[in-house]
Design an enzyme around this catalytic site. Structure first.
Site: not given
Ligand code: PAF
Length: 281
Positions: A30-31, A37, A149
């Site tokens: 989700m950025g 990430h 997490k």
């Molecule tokens: O973990 C996340 O960032 C969100 O829950 C995901 C898996 C991208 C779904 O929107």
């Protein structure tokens, strides 16, 4: 790095990669990207995949009164980070692409979602399961990577992929932590200085608890004392539980490996974390 915004472009990119005999790794996000990430994208690249990262702030997984409107949106900075890292594609689907007029389907994984975050975040896992099912179908990657997490989310996604015959291999990547132990999260940036200083206590508490449980302490009593300790330090504890790592059912007597899970608020910021507890350790 190529930016793609439509499903058509996404499918064309994946077809072109396959025609070249290449494999595809996918990292849905989700950025507001951080090193957690980046670890997902790095794992995908280490596994030899051409890597697609998506950014989509999914409205369906935020409940009433949650932080959808203030969720950090820093797409340009995210794109720079991904490009520097060597990610091949950034997929930025529009809300209308994901949920066009008339959209009426919801994916619900039963059982696992009855516990922990599923109890307090009504509709959250349905929102996650629905968007992840769509994203996995859209990209049709060989492997998709998720952070541990969000352990419960990871189990939900593994279950839905299995149940819905989605052939993408679902892989979990260990939690990345700050030096003081705080698990990296896009929401950490909401913490003021005082709360940021307190936040590592969550992980410290989990580690102490895990040691005491492994040493044979009474699980219920230990959980109660630890919850009290967090509350005394200004946390509003949503849950602190020992649970089965796959089903997420509560574990009262340690007989097989389980996990400790915590969700707690500091001010307006909700933090989650988890650690493994292995009696064989
Ligand atoms: O973990 C996340 O960032 C969100 O829950 C995901 C898996 C991208 C779904 O929107």
């Amino acid at each position: 790095m190529q930016k793609i915004t439509s499903l058509k472009e996404c499918r064309a990119a994946v077809v072109a990669l396959r025609q070249q005999g290449l494999t595809v790794g996918f990292v849905p996000t989700m950025g507001a990207l951080h090193d957690g990430h980046m670890a997902l994208a790095q794992q995908s690249m280490r596994d030899g995949h051409k890597t697609i990262v998506s950014i989509f702030v999914n409205p369906k997984q935020f409940g009433v009164g949650e932080d959808f409107s203030r969720y950090p949106r820093v797409e340009d900075a995210d794109a720079v980070l991904l490009e520097q890292m060597g990610v091949d594609f950034l997929y930025l689907p529009a809300v209308t692409q994901m949920y066009p007029d008339g959209f009426a389907t919801q994916v619900r994984v039963q059982g696992i979602t009855d516990y922990l975050c599923g109890k307090t975040r009504v509709g959250h896992f349905e929102g996650v399961a629905t968007v992840v099912t769509k994203l996995l179908n859209q990209v049709q990657a060989d492997t998709a990577y998720f952070g541990e997490k969000d352990w419960q989310q990871f189990q939900v996604i593994k279950r839905l992929a299995l149940d819905l015959d989605i052939s993408t291999h679902i892989v979990g990547v260990p939690i990345v932590r700050e030096e003081d132990g705080l698990a990296l999260s896009s929401r950490n940036r909401y913490l003021n200085a005082t709360d940021r200083a307190k936040a590592p206590l969550l992980y410290i508490t989990l580690c102490h608890l895990a040691d005491e449980i492994v040493a044979g302490g009474d699980v219920a009593a230990l959980l109660k004392t630890a919850t009290h300790g967090l509350t005394e330090n200004g946390f509003v504890v949503d849950y602190l539980e020992l649970a089965d790592a796959t089903t997420l059912e509560p574990v009262h007597n340690m007989q097989k490996p389980a996990r400790l899970f915590v969700a707690a608020r500091l001010g307006n910021t909700r933090l989650i974390d988890n650690v493994g507890v292995d009696i064989a350790e």
